[in-house]
Design an enzyme around this catalytic site. Sequence first.
Site, PDB file in Angstrom:
ATOM      1  N   CYS A 122       7.358  -9.548  13.730  1.00 50.07           N
ATOM      2  CA  CYS A 122       5.899  -9.342  13.750  1.00 50.07           C
ATOM      3  C   CYS A 122       5.194 -10.204  14.790  1.00 50.07           C
ATOM      4  CB  CYS A 122       5.312  -9.612  12.369  1.00 50.07           C
ATOM      5  SG  CYS A 122       6.087  -8.648  11.085  1.00 50.07           S
ATOM      6  N   HIS A 264      -2.120 -11.383  12.555  1.00 52.71           N
ATOM      7  CA  HIS A 264      -1.096 -10.414  12.144  1.00 52.71           C
ATOM      8  C   HIS A 264      -1.532  -9.765  10.833  1.00 52.71           C
ATOM      9  CE1 HIS A 264       2.504  -8.439  11.102  1.00 52.71           C
ATOM     10  NE2 HIS A 264       2.938  -9.333  10.230  1.00 52.71           N
ATOM     11  N   ASN A 294       1.544  -2.828   7.382  1.00 49.24           N
ATOM     12  CA  ASN A 294       2.119  -3.836   8.279  1.00 49.24           C
ATOM     13  C   ASN A 294       3.002  -3.123   9.306  1.00 49.24           C
ATOM     14  OD1 ASN A 294       3.629  -5.833   9.509  1.00 49.24           O
ATOM     15  ND2 ASN A 294       4.109  -6.930   7.631  1.00 49.24           N
TER      16      ASN A 294
HETATM   17  O1  UT7 Z   1       5.167  -9.383   8.457  1.00 47.91           O
HETATM   18  C1  UT7 Z   1       5.782 -10.255   7.551  1.00 47.91           C
HETATM   19  C2  UT7 Z   1       6.278  -9.417   6.436  1.00 47.91           C
HETATM   20  N1  UT7 Z   1       6.122  -9.794   5.103  1.00 47.91           N
HETATM   21  C3  UT7 Z   1       5.057 -10.355   4.520  1.00 47.91           C
HETATM   22  O2  UT7 Z   1       4.141 -10.804   5.115  1.00 47.91           O
HETATM   23  C4  UT7 Z   1       5.091 -10.409   3.025  1.00 47.91           C
HETATM   24  C5  UT7 Z   1       4.138 -11.417   2.458  1.00 47.91           C
HETATM   25  N2  UT7 Z   1       4.084 -11.299   1.015  1.00 47.91           N
HETATM   26  C6  UT7 Z   1       3.349 -10.375   0.373  1.00 47.91           C
HETATM   27  O3  UT7 Z   1       2.678  -9.584   0.998  1.00 47.91           O
HETATM   28  C7  UT7 Z   1       3.346 -10.389  -1.127  1.00 47.91           C
HETATM   29  O4  UT7 Z   1       4.141 -11.474  -1.602  1.00 47.91           O
HETATM   30  C8  UT7 Z   1       3.878  -9.075  -1.790  1.00 47.91           C
HETATM   31  C9  UT7 Z   1       2.863  -7.945  -1.584  1.00 47.91           C
HETATM   32  C10 UT7 Z   1       5.196  -8.682  -1.170  1.00 47.91           C
HETATM   33  C11 UT7 Z   1       4.060  -9.261  -3.288  1.00 47.91           C
HETATM   34  O5  UT7 Z   1       2.849  -9.666  -3.876  1.00 47.91           O
HETATM   35  P1  UT7 Z   1       2.806 -10.937  -4.841  1.00 47.91           P
HETATM   36  O6  UT7 Z   1       1.426 -11.027  -5.326  1.00 47.91           O
HETATM   37  O7  UT7 Z   1       3.369 -12.098  -4.112  1.00 47.91           O
HETATM   38  O8  UT7 Z   1       3.740 -10.473  -6.025  1.00 47.91           O
HETATM   39  P2  UT7 Z   1       5.046 -11.198  -6.587  1.00 47.91           P
HETATM   40  O9  UT7 Z   1       6.196 -11.039  -5.677  1.00 47.91           O
HETATM   41  O10 UT7 Z   1       4.684 -12.569  -7.079  1.00 47.91           O
HETATM   42  O11 UT7 Z   1       5.325 -10.326  -7.867  1.00 47.91           O
HETATM   43  C12 UT7 Z   1       4.448 -10.334  -9.013  1.00 47.91           C
HETATM   44  C13 UT7 Z   1       4.912  -9.259  -9.958  1.00 47.91           C
HETATM   45  C14 UT7 Z   1       6.422  -9.287 -10.227  1.00 47.91           C
HETATM   46  O12 UT7 Z   1       6.621  -8.916 -11.566  1.00 47.91           O
HETATM   47  P3  UT7 Z   1       6.914 -10.049 -12.694  1.00 47.91           P
HETATM   48  O13 UT7 Z   1       8.157 -10.755 -12.213  1.00 47.91           O
HETATM   49  O14 UT7 Z   1       5.707 -10.942 -12.657  1.00 47.91           O
HETATM   50  O15 UT7 Z   1       7.073  -9.252 -13.920  1.00 47.91           O
HETATM   51  C15 UT7 Z   1       6.954  -8.185  -9.348  1.00 47.91           C
HETATM   52  O16 UT7 Z   1       8.153  -7.633  -9.825  1.00 47.91           O
HETATM   53  O17 UT7 Z   1       4.638  -7.961  -9.400  1.00 47.91           O
HETATM   54  C16 UT7 Z   1       5.822  -7.161  -9.444  1.00 47.91           C
HETATM   55  N3  UT7 Z   1       5.796  -6.212  -8.342  1.00 47.91           N
HETATM   56  C17 UT7 Z   1       5.218  -5.013  -8.454  1.00 47.91           C
HETATM   57  N4  UT7 Z   1       4.580  -4.418  -9.482  1.00 47.91           N
HETATM   58  C18 UT7 Z   1       4.100  -3.198  -9.261  1.00 47.91           C
HETATM   59  C19 UT7 Z   1       6.289  -6.350  -7.087  1.00 47.91           C
HETATM   60  N5  UT7 Z   1       6.036  -5.224  -6.375  1.00 47.91           N
HETATM   61  C20 UT7 Z   1       5.375  -4.390  -7.205  1.00 47.91           C
HETATM   62  C21 UT7 Z   1       4.863  -3.098  -7.053  1.00 47.91           C
HETATM   63  N6  UT7 Z   1       4.221  -2.540  -8.101  1.00 47.91           N
HETATM   64  N7  UT7 Z   1       4.957  -2.405  -5.889  1.00 47.91           N
END
Ligand code: UT7
Length: 337
Positions: A122, A264, A294
């Site tokens: 990225c 970004h 993204n």
């Molecule tokens: O260009 C660089 C590329 N990458 C990035 O920049 C990624 C940066 N990170 C992010 O954008 C965020 O961390 C995410 C969007 C990927 C995830 O969001 P988050 O608020 O950090 O969620 P999390 O990983 O803490 O997950 C919270 C909960 C989890 O469930 P439990 O363990 O609390 O029961 C996940 O399993 O949300 C769950 N979860 C979802 N639920 C519904 C993860 N993805 C989903 C989904 N739908 N699509």
Amino acid sequence: MPFAARITGTGSAFPRKRVTNADICKRLQAIGIDTSEQWIWDRTGIRERRHSDTDNPDEHNSSLGMAAAAAALEAAGKKPGDIDQIIYATCSPDTLLPSTACWLQHKLEAPQAWAMDINAACSGFVYGLSTAEQFIRTGHTRTALVVGAEVLNPFINWRDRASCILFGDGAGAAVVERVSDDNPHRIFSTHLLSDGNLWELLYIPAGGSSMEVTPGRFSENLHKMRMYGKEIFKVAVRTLSDFAVKALESNGMTLDDMDWFVPHQANLRIIEAVAKRLGIPEEKVVVNVDRYGNTSAATIPTALDEAVRDGRIQEGQIVMLDCFGAGLTYGSVLLRW
Ligand code: UT7
């Protein structure tokens, strides 16, 4: 140094197919994975993204790059024959050999240019722009074409609900020209850094020379992206903030001097967290992640192009580009438009 570099034209291009959050929910639910439109919107600020039809040559990475480059050349009043150097930032090349830069050169008909790819994920466009600036400042290059483009959907792991919601396809391009060192409209500074120790936060295990894609690895989805989103989120907020401060301080400027912040576009929540941490008002932040997701190396040039074309970015204004990406890689560029 006798020379400086200036962006004189920008362009962008996207594939036709819009993939809404509702489309993603339908696709995931069909394979038994739970998600919701509300979750995707709340956690990412993305409403839709574009996905290339990889069976359509017009939507291959280099074809999107070509369309973006043509628009940038037109905006700069240049022809393909004017380009000395093509720098193509991508982590989703058309082919491993030759480089996508060479595919673009072939399509563009720019025979006098030399062409190379940069893979800084990225951060690719910022790395590419910084590289072009160095060649221009030393007098080696007069006119460079820097492209940031991705077709990521073949690398999305649809069994990973946290990452499959994020990524989209698209291309952005900039013509970068040599100007005299005292020209006020120029790139002031570039800052780059990588931390290879954090490779595991976002990577594709198979498909390179260290791990061939075999039928077994294919069925395990090892040729698809692996991401540790929560960890990246934290590093991203810290490093985007640090690189923004670094860019301003090294030029004796403050946030008040900056007219536009073009970060970004990984997740709207990351952008908002950085703006809040630094005290950047919302009106100064360029955002397109809501409509395109993204697009990795394409996020910054497409957001920049949009803000230039709709008249937000005006001649004479101070613009900051600020990135992070897999690697991990980081960087910022400060320039006067
Ligand atoms: O260009 C660089 C590329 N990458 C990035 O920049 C990624 C940066 N990170 C992010 O954008 C965020 O961390 C995410 C969007 C990927 C995830 O969001 P988050 O608020 O950090 O969620 P999390 O990983 O803490 O997950 C919270 C909960 C989890 O469930 P439990 O363990 O609390 O029961 C996940 O399993 O949300 C769950 N979860 C979802 N639920 C519904 C993860 N993805 C989903 C989904 N739908 N699509």
